[in-house]
Write an enzyme that holds these catalytic residues in place. Structure first.
Site: not given
Length: 261
Positions: A138, A151
């Site tokens: 990401s 995350y």
């Protein structure tokens, strides 16, 4: 016939990739936890002409995952594996720090789920000296986001893992691709309250990823302007970067998933 393994195939980018790859001459190994959604996407892929094997797996279960991948590879050698499964969790004004349970759950799925997918796949590919593995990271892996520390940590670790194993595997004839998307509309983040600049739908993201994988690109990151912006942000003094990313109004719901013990 090409054999492609896709984890997280029941939703979001994983589902979109499954549908994009589905077609005559393709054998898809689709992995997910939700049986109904897994069968639904498998049916859609079969309708497009693909041969499909659906595996209902929890990627936190290392031995079961490894055994399933080894069994599928023994039947038909895996050409491409895409580790796409993941969850999102984060903070809000009322929850400025993530709970220990949520943090560990994110690491168990977003990091160890990737490792549990890639390790047995490489064990099968390396003796053949051919193959391609891809990991979905990401843009949050480029610089820690205050709205989603766990995350960001998991994705940063995925980035480092992909980059670390890539040179040696290249010498063995195996390609490693790191996928770092920006904001993509998926069920995973529909409850997130935050600015999402240049957000795109999952089908468009899948097309971009597919083109990059077809070219065996080492890094597939998009949109380019966000990628370059976060690269620049990572070079800024930490205090300035913190100020630019700190958004008190952001609310990223905390996951209800838990680490398997």
């Amino acid at each position: 016939m090409s054999t492609v393994l896709i984890t997280g195939a029941t939703s979001g980018i994983g589902r979109a990739l499954a549908l994009d790859y589905a077609g005559p001459g393709m054998r898809l190994l689709l992995v997910g936890r939700d049986e109904a959604r897994l069968e639904e996407v498998a049916g859609l892929c079969r309708a497009r002409g693909a041969e499909v094997v659906a595996g209902r797996l929890d990627l936190r279960e290392r031995e079961a995952t490894a055994a399933w991948i080894a069994g599928q590879d023994a039947a038909h050698a895996i050409d491409l594996a895409i580790a796409c499964a993941g969850i999102v969790s984060g903070t809000s004004a009322a929850r400025p720090v993530e709970s220990e349970e949520a943090l560990r759950a994110v690491l168990a799925i977003d990091l160890m789920g990737v490792v549990n997918t890639i390790e047995p796949t490489l064990a099968a590919m390396r003796p053949r000296r051919r193959g391609h593995v891809a990991m979905v990271g990401s843009l949050a892996g480029l610089r820690g986001f205050p709205s989603s520390p766990a995350y960001s940590m998991a994705k940063a670790a995925v980035h480092a893992y992909a980059e670390g194993i890539r040179p040696a595997l290249r010498r063995e004839g195996i390609a490693v691709s790191l996928i770092a998307p920006g904001f993509v509309r998926t069920p995973l983040n529909e409850a997130v309250v935050a600015p999402r600049p240049l957000e795109m739908d999952a089908a468009r993201a899948a097309r971009i990823i597919r083109r990059g994988l077809d070219g065996r690109r080492a890094m597939i990151s998009f949109p380019l302007v966000l990628y370059l912006g976060l690269r620049l942000l990572a070079l800024m003094p930490a205090r300035l970067g913190d100020l630019l990313l700190d958004r008190p109004g952001v609310d990223v719901p905390e996951t209800t998933e838990r680490e398997r013990r």
